[in-house]
Scaffold this motif. Structure first.
Motif, PDB file in Angstrom:
ATOM      1  N   ALA A  97      42.192  28.404  44.109  1.00 30.05           N
ATOM      2  CA  ALA A  97      43.210  27.373  43.963  1.00 30.05           C
ATOM      3  C   ALA A  97      43.620  27.348  42.503  1.00 30.05           C
ATOM      4  O   ALA A  97      42.788  27.526  41.622  1.00 30.05           O
ATOM      5  N   LEU A  98      44.877  27.114  42.230  1.00 28.86           N
ATOM      6  CA  LEU A  98      45.359  27.156  40.857  1.00 28.86           C
ATOM      7  C   LEU A  98      45.421  25.762  40.248  1.00 28.86           C
ATOM      8  O   LEU A  98      44.404  25.226  39.825  1.00 28.86           O
ATOM      9  N   ASP A  99      46.580  25.145  40.200  1.00 29.75           N
ATOM     10  CA  ASP A  99      46.775  23.900  39.457  1.00 29.75           C
ATOM     11  C   ASP A  99      46.383  22.631  40.204  1.00 29.75           C
ATOM     12  O   ASP A  99      46.360  21.553  39.612  1.00 29.75           O
ATOM     13  N   SER A 100      46.127  22.752  41.486  1.00 32.73           N
ATOM     14  CA  SER A 100      45.729  21.594  42.290  1.00 32.73           C
ATOM     15  C   SER A 100      44.978  22.111  43.513  1.00 32.73           C
ATOM     16  O   SER A 100      44.820  23.314  43.685  1.00 32.73           O
ATOM     17  N   ASP A 101      44.492  21.211  44.357  1.00 28.66           N
ATOM     18  CA  ASP A 101      43.789  21.626  45.559  1.00 28.66           C
ATOM     19  C   ASP A 101      44.732  22.433  46.460  1.00 28.66           C
ATOM     20  O   ASP A 101      45.896  22.086  46.610  1.00 28.66           O
ATOM     21  N   LEU A 102      44.207  23.486  47.046  1.00 33.61           N
ATOM     22  CA  LEU A 102      44.950  24.362  47.958  1.00 33.61           C
ATOM     23  C   LEU A 102      44.592  23.958  49.382  1.00 33.61           C
ATOM     24  O   LEU A 102      43.412  23.829  49.714  1.00 33.61           O
ATOM     25  N   ARG A 103      45.605  23.750  50.214  1.00 29.04           N
ATOM     26  CA  ARG A 103      45.363  23.329  51.601  1.00 29.04           C
ATOM     27  C   ARG A 103      45.833  24.413  52.556  1.00 29.04           C
ATOM     28  O   ARG A 103      46.979  24.865  52.494  1.00 29.04           O
TER      29      ARG A 103
END
Length: 129
Positions: A97-103
């Motif tokens: 995940a980069l800049d925030s949570d990945l969903r």
């Protein structure tokens, strides 16, 4: 017919988590559909190395941005909403995940029983369904 909401899953035994991830198991083998379906979150900044040696998995990104690559490959592929990736060769892979949570919405075949625990290599052992 099965009708279930995410709210129905949260805080139950179908709501599982580990270092860098959480997975809400919406459909399991016991639901009798021949596949399982999960709502998965990979935490911001997490890098997971996984390999599902006994399961095929398809993932559909629905929120935020991340990246995926096969362990033996040096090229990262972008993940963003409306992007699918499928682990059709039991691929050992890294996902981050980069800049925030990945969903992600994930489908497993054979279906998860709900009792799986990631082993040290990132895989699930094959259990009797």
């Amino acid at each position: 017919m099965i009708v279930r909401t995410l709210k129905d899953i949260l805080g139950t035994k179908r709501d599982v988590s580990g270092p860098g991830w959480s997975r809400r198991r919406l459909l399991l083998a016991s639901d009798g559909l021949g596949f399982s379906l999960t709502d998965t979150i990979i935490n911001k900044g997490a890098v997971l190395e996984l390999e599902y040696t006994h399961h095929l998995e398809a993932l559909y990104c629905i929120e935020d941005k991340g990246q995926i690559r096969a362990v033996e490959d040096q090229s990262w592929h972008s993940l963003e909403p409306f992007t699918l990736y499928a682990l059709d060769q039991h691929d050992r892979h890294l996902v981050r995940a980069l800049d925030s949570d990945l969903r992600l919405v994930c489908v497993f075949n054979p279906p998860l029983s709900g009792q799986e625990v990631h082993r040290k290599d990132g895989s699930y052992a094959l259990k009797e369904q």
